[in-house]
Design a protein around this motif. Sequence first.
Motif, PDB file in Angstrom:
ATOM      1  N   MET A 103      39.862  33.507  16.541  1.00  0.00           N
ATOM      2  CA  MET A 103      40.959  33.209  17.460  1.00  0.00           C
ATOM      3  C   MET A 103      40.403  32.927  18.861  1.00  0.00           C
ATOM      4  N   HIS A 104      40.962  31.903  19.502  1.00  0.00           N
ATOM      5  CA  HIS A 104      40.490  31.536  20.844  1.00  0.00           C
ATOM      6  C   HIS A 104      41.575  31.871  21.883  1.00  0.00           C
ATOM      7  N   ILE A 105      41.171  32.615  22.889  1.00  0.00           N
ATOM      8  CA  ILE A 105      42.130  33.091  23.898  1.00  0.00           C
ATOM      9  C   ILE A 105      41.709  32.558  25.266  1.00  0.00           C
ATOM     10  N   ALA A 106      42.663  31.981  25.996  1.00  0.00           N
ATOM     11  CA  ALA A 106      42.372  31.566  27.370  1.00  0.00           C
ATOM     12  C   ALA A 106      43.022  32.564  28.320  1.00  0.00           C
ATOM     13  N   ILE A 107      42.312  32.857  29.403  1.00  0.00           N
ATOM     14  CA  ILE A 107      42.826  33.818  30.385  1.00  0.00           C
ATOM     15  C   ILE A 107      42.996  33.105  31.723  1.00  0.00           C
ATOM     16  N   VAL A 108      44.166  33.279  32.337  1.00  0.00           N
ATOM     17  CA  VAL A 108      44.361  32.734  33.682  1.00  0.00           C
ATOM     18  C   VAL A 108      43.745  33.723  34.658  1.00  0.00           C
ATOM     19  N   GLY A 109      42.704  33.280  35.350  1.00  0.00           N
ATOM     20  CA  GLY A 109      42.015  34.157  36.299  1.00  0.00           C
ATOM     21  C   GLY A 109      40.580  34.396  35.875  1.00  0.00           C
ATOM     22  N   CYS A 110      39.720  34.576  36.870  1.00  0.00           N
ATOM     23  CA  CYS A 110      38.278  34.691  36.604  1.00  0.00           C
ATOM     24  C   CYS A 110      37.688  35.938  37.254  1.00  0.00           C
ATOM     25  N   GLY A 111      38.483  36.959  37.453  1.00  0.00           N
ATOM     26  CA  GLY A 111      37.998  38.173  38.100  1.00  0.00           C
ATOM     27  C   GLY A 111      37.462  39.187  37.101  1.00  0.00           C
ATOM     28  N   GLN A 112      37.292  40.427  37.592  1.00  0.00           N
ATOM     29  CA  GLN A 112      36.699  41.458  36.736  1.00  0.00           C
ATOM     30  C   GLN A 112      37.579  41.836  35.550  1.00  0.00           C
ATOM     31  N   LEU A 113      38.894  41.679  35.680  1.00  0.00           N
ATOM     32  CA  LEU A 113      39.757  42.054  34.559  1.00  0.00           C
ATOM     33  C   LEU A 113      39.566  41.056  33.411  1.00  0.00           C
ATOM     34  N   SER A 114      39.423  39.774  33.761  1.00  0.00           N
ATOM     35  CA  SER A 114      39.131  38.761  32.734  1.00  0.00           C
ATOM     36  C   SER A 114      37.785  39.044  32.088  1.00  0.00           C
ATOM     37  N   ARG A 115      36.827  39.414  32.924  1.00  0.00           N
ATOM     38  CA  ARG A 115      35.492  39.718  32.404  1.00  0.00           C
ATOM     39  C   ARG A 115      35.558  40.842  31.364  1.00  0.00           C
ATOM     40  N   MET A 116      36.279  41.927  31.725  1.00  0.00           N
ATOM     41  CA  MET A 116      36.310  43.083  30.822  1.00  0.00           C
ATOM     42  C   MET A 116      37.169  42.812  29.586  1.00  0.00           C
TER      43      MET A 116
END
Length: 371
Positions: A1-14
Amino acid sequence: MHIAIVGCGQLSRMLALAGIPLGFSFSFIAEEGEDSRCVEGLGTISHWQPGLAIGDLYQTLGKPDIITVEKEQVDIALVTALQEYCPVYPNPDAFRTCQHRYREKQMLDSLGIPCSPYTYRQSAQRSINALSLPLSLPLSLPVVAKSCSEGYDGKNQWVLKNAQDVAEYDQWANEEDHIIEQWIPFDKEVSQISVRGLNKEIHHYPLTENQHQQGILKQSIAPAIDIPTELVKTAQDTISKIMESLDYVGIMAMECFVVEHNLLVNELAPRVHNSGHWTQSGSHTCQFENHLRAISGTPLGSTGSGGVSGMINLIGTNKPSLDVLSPHSTLHWYNKSVRDGRKLGHINFTDNNYESLHRQMSAFTQTALTP
Ligand SMILES: Nc1ncnc2c1ncn2[C@@H]1O[C@H](COP(=O)(O)OP(=O)(O)O)[C@@H](O)[C@H]1O
Ligand SMILES: [Mg+2]
């Protein structure tokens, strides 16, 4: 499954670091001027600005199966448009409500959930002694003025202690979109972090106790100490009611003040939350994995924990030497450039009792954080 996240901060990283072992792949949307260092190497980063074609963005993201969001102040038009291509969780309406303090308070009020008294779109001068929402109680100094949007880590809020503060604030403030809120002399600050799955099932993490300094989270302890069982139940029932009313899917955090065995909701975060970082070491399933499980329709993981946990934020400091880590602590460094007042990483601690947890945490503070 491929998931895109809006935002590139530490929460996206984790989120990505928790999802990779599940076999998920990731891509990220960077809004104009956004620093994307935290997520470098974890997937494609697509740059977005209003006016660009959403279909092209969806293609460059690698046609994700689901889209999620790491930040509250997300562009609602963007996430609404992306819904044409694949599901977006949590739904854009939840962001619309939670990203604006007045709308959020109105929602709490409509559900009968207590929050601190406030006025909306009134000068500080007129707010003092005025009858406030939602219960018509009079406001009195000190109060705190908060802009309705763009507030995080204590930014865009001002404590007004006396008549001079009030007069000065009114001289420069734009009253169009702010609330004036009663300052609450709370006993403790706690947060309830819970997850709701696609199948509407809800799991709760233990209540977390939080200490802030100048509006920014400094450290958390979980489970919160000396909280009566009824209050824990109230927190769980309250967040369940909120998540159900928003038809919410994913992790939500509810920040609260504890005042004489009562709970006042301060604010909601429609995303994984800093006060839930301890779950990375202290819970069977961390908040990041449970968020991904929820939005992908995977059965939720246990929110249970053995022992006690703590978290210390690394704010505006260089990366500590790994030599300062105790056997029961772990470092999460976000790869950001060091700047004063910026959250750059955190340390998680686990232990089997509060006393030795406190010992570990203060030893760390003394060796690694004292200049
Ligand atoms: N009405 C209030 N009474 C007492 N403390 C407050 C009040 N509002 C905010 N604070 C303090 O400031 C912190 C940050 O405020 P908050 O409303 O949570 O904004 P942010 O979006 O910046 O987290 C809170 O966690 C709390 O410590
Ligand atoms: Mg807050």
